[in-house]
Design an enzyme around this catalytic site. Structure first.
Site, short mmCIF file in Angstrom:
data_model
loop_
_atom_site.label_atom_id
_atom_site.label_comp_id
_atom_site.label_asym_id
_atom_site.label_seq_id
_atom_site.Cartn_x
_atom_site.Cartn_y
_atom_site.Cartn_z
N ALA A 12 -40.17 74.03 -21.75
CA ALA A 12 -39.66 75.32 -22.26
C ALA A 12 -40.47 76.48 -21.69
CB ALA A 12 -39.72 75.32 -23.79
N GLY A 13 -40.96 76.30 -20.47
CA GLY A 13 -41.77 77.35 -19.84
C GLY A 13 -40.89 78.40 -19.18
N ASP A 35 -40.39 70.87 -25.61
CA ASP A 35 -41.71 70.96 -24.95
C ASP A 35 -42.70 70.09 -25.74
OD1 ASP A 35 -44.11 72.03 -23.51
OD2 ASP A 35 -42.67 73.51 -22.78
N ARG A 86 -47.24 75.80 -9.31
CA ARG A 86 -48.30 76.13 -8.35
C ARG A 86 -49.03 77.40 -8.73
NH1 ARG A 86 -46.28 76.41 -2.36
NH2 ARG A 86 -44.20 76.94 -3.14
N SER A 123 -39.11 69.72 -11.40
CA SER A 123 -40.57 69.69 -11.30
C SER A 123 -41.02 69.31 -9.88
CB SER A 123 -41.15 68.66 -12.28
OG SER A 123 -40.60 68.84 -13.56
N HIS A 179 -38.46 69.20 0.02
CA HIS A 179 -38.71 70.53 -0.53
C HIS A 179 -40.18 70.88 -0.32
CE1 HIS A 179 -38.25 74.02 -2.99
NE2 HIS A 179 -39.01 73.58 -3.96
N1 LIG Z 1 -37.54 72.43 -7.35
C1 LIG Z 1 -37.76 73.71 -7.14
O1 LIG Z 1 -37.12 74.32 -6.27
C2 LIG Z 1 -38.77 74.46 -7.97
C3 LIG Z 1 -38.83 75.86 -7.95
C4 LIG Z 1 -39.78 76.50 -8.76
C5 LIG Z 1 -40.65 75.75 -9.56
N2 LIG Z 1 -40.55 74.39 -9.54
C6 LIG Z 1 -41.42 73.56 -10.38
O2 LIG Z 1 -40.87 73.51 -11.70
C7 LIG Z 1 -41.91 73.16 -12.64
C8 LIG Z 1 -41.85 74.11 -13.84
O3 LIG Z 1 -42.12 75.44 -13.46
P1 LIG Z 1 -42.28 76.59 -14.56
O4 LIG Z 1 -42.52 77.85 -13.82
O5 LIG Z 1 -41.20 76.50 -15.56
O6 LIG Z 1 -43.65 76.12 -15.24
P2 LIG Z 1 -44.19 76.47 -16.73
O7 LIG Z 1 -45.64 76.13 -16.75
O8 LIG Z 1 -43.79 77.84 -17.11
O9 LIG Z 1 -43.37 75.43 -17.66
C9 LIG Z 1 -43.58 74.07 -17.61
C10 LIG Z 1 -43.51 73.56 -19.04
O10 LIG Z 1 -43.55 72.12 -19.03
C11 LIG Z 1 -44.19 71.76 -20.23
N3 LIG Z 1 -44.62 70.35 -20.24
C12 LIG Z 1 -45.74 69.80 -19.77
N4 LIG Z 1 -45.75 68.48 -20.04
C13 LIG Z 1 -44.60 68.19 -20.68
C14 LIG Z 1 -44.02 67.01 -21.21
N5 LIG Z 1 -44.64 65.83 -21.14
N6 LIG Z 1 -42.81 67.11 -21.82
C15 LIG Z 1 -42.17 68.29 -21.91
N7 LIG Z 1 -42.68 69.44 -21.42
C16 LIG Z 1 -43.86 69.39 -20.82
C17 LIG Z 1 -45.36 72.74 -20.33
O11 LIG Z 1 -45.93 72.76 -21.64
C18 LIG Z 1 -44.69 74.03 -19.92
O12 LIG Z 1 -44.19 74.76 -21.04
C19 LIG Z 1 -43.21 73.23 -11.83
O13 LIG Z 1 -43.60 71.91 -11.47
C20 LIG Z 1 -42.82 74.04 -10.59
O14 LIG Z 1 -43.65 73.75 -9.48
C21 LIG Z 1 -39.65 73.75 -8.77
#
Ligand SMILES: NC(=O)c1ccc[n+]([C@@H]2O[C@H](COP(=O)([O-])OP(=O)(O)OC[C@H]3O[C@@H](n4cnc5c(N)ncnc54)[C@H](O)[C@@H]3O)[C@@H](O)[C@H]2O)c1
Length: 312
Positions: A12-13, A35, A86, A123, A179
């Site tokens: 839920a980030g 989350d 990242r 992720s 990616h």
């Molecule tokens: N595929 C793509 O093109 C792409 C693009 C941007 C970001 N991402 C990736 O997406 C992911 C999320 O990015 P974000 O900006 O939302 O990060 P964020 O830190 O805002 O949100 C991630 C959330 O995951 C939660 N989390 C951690 N462990 C968990 C679990 N076991 N169960 C449920 N939730 C859990 C965290 O508490 C956090 O709230 C990152 O790994 C980022 O690198 C991928």
């Protein structure tokens, strides 16, 4: 009897919140924003805020914030952003150790609570995370896909449109491969309303745009101190919508390859058709010798990442 769809968002980030907002605004169904227990009140707060937005805009969606997997039970679509993003100076692969543990735990729950779901993994490092999701859930490849190509192509399309002085709506492009920095923006298939962009943009400018696309995620991380979230969420919602509405969209996405393009047992970005059966088809296209060589290089990088994750 018709019933409302259920979309479970794991994480839920930043991206999770945007996904919930878009799923609600598009009225895809009811939304569960999940989350970890430490972030449960954040998830609940976002859910309530978004439900209240619905009465203004208006849209009608039930949005639940939770840390209880039972609330995700029976979801039609699961979108996974759980993990860490990242920070400046980090590559996506630097996230492998920490996010692999998280994805294994999430995949275990998805297998038991959402056995019929279409799963979209976001992720990072994406190709390793989506591979692990399929391995642990043992879902068929039609139902486990990674989001990267739609986002990378969106970045490519934007940069091309700005260079052309044309609307971004008219520029279509494909980005294939892993990616990461080895992704393959496929210039031979880029068009502005059917006109090959190679006829419209000089080679050196096009090469600079390809390079900027490859670094497109890093450019935003440098500016914001964390990953992008608006465009990534929009990209995943497009994929979810294609499944729920049986849209049969042709999109670049990380799909499990079983001989296609000469690669096996890995996830990588290729053109796919997404419809009501999930990834209904992997579309094979001809590539120039240079693009083919770049795709092989990208596949080798993905293989290396998978080998590293198998040791963890
Ligand atoms: N595929 C793509 O093109 C792409 C693009 C941007 C970001 N991402 C990736 O997406 C992911 C999320 O990015 P974000 O900006 O939302 O990060 P964020 O830190 O805002 O949100 C991630 C959330 O995951 C939660 N989390 C951690 N462990 C968990 C679990 N076991 N169960 C449920 N939730 C859990 C965290 O508490 C956090 O709230 C990152 O790994 C980022 O690198 C991928």
């Amino acid at each position: 009897m018709a019933r409302r769809h259920k979309i479970a968002l794991i994480g839920a980030g930043n991206i999770g919140g945007e996904l919930a907002a878009m799923a609600a605004r598009h009225e895809l169904g009811d939304v569960v924003l999940f989350d970890i227990p430490e972030k449960e009140s954040l998830a609940k707060g976002k859910a309530l805020d978004l439900e209240q937005m619905g009465s203004v805009l208006p849209y009608d969606a039930h949005i639940t914030g939770t840390a209880n997997w039972d609330d995700c039970a029976g979801a039609d679509v699961v979108i996974v952003t759980a993990g860490v993003p990242r920070k400046p100076g980090m590559s996506r692969d630097d996230l492998l150790g920490i996010n692999l543990k998280i994805i294994r735990n999430v995949a275990d729950q998805v297998r038991s609570k959402c056995p019929n779901a279409f799963v979209i993994v976001i992720s990072n490092p994406l190709d390793a995370m989506v591979y692990e999701m399929k391995k642990v859930t043992q879902f068929p490849r039609e139902r486990v896909v990674g989001m990267a190509g739609v986002l990378d192509a969106a970045r490519f399309q934007l940069f091309l449109a700005r260079e052309l002085g044309a609307s971004v709506k008219d520029v279509r492009a494909m980005v294939l491969g892993g990616h990461g920095d080895t992704m393959v923006p496929v210039t031979s298939y880029c068009t502005c309303n059917g006109i090959p962009v190679r006829q419209l943009i000089a080679a050196d400018k096009l090469n600079a745009i390809v390079e900027r696309t490859r670094q497109g995620g890093g450019e935003i991380v440098k500016l914001m101190g964390t990953s992008a979230y608006y465009a990534p969420a929009a990209a995943a919602i497009t994929m979810a919508e294609a499944y729920l509405h049986d849209d049969k969209r042709l999109l670049p996405a990380a799909a499990y390859l079983d001989g296609e393009y000469g690669f096996s047992d890995l996830y990588m970005g290729v053109p796919v058709i997404i419809g009501g059966k999930g990834v209904e088809r992997i579309v094979t296209i001809e590539l120039s010798a240079e693009e083919r060589a770049n795709l092989e290089k990208s596949a080798a990088a993905v293989k290396e990442l998978l080998d590293a994750s198998k040791k963890l």
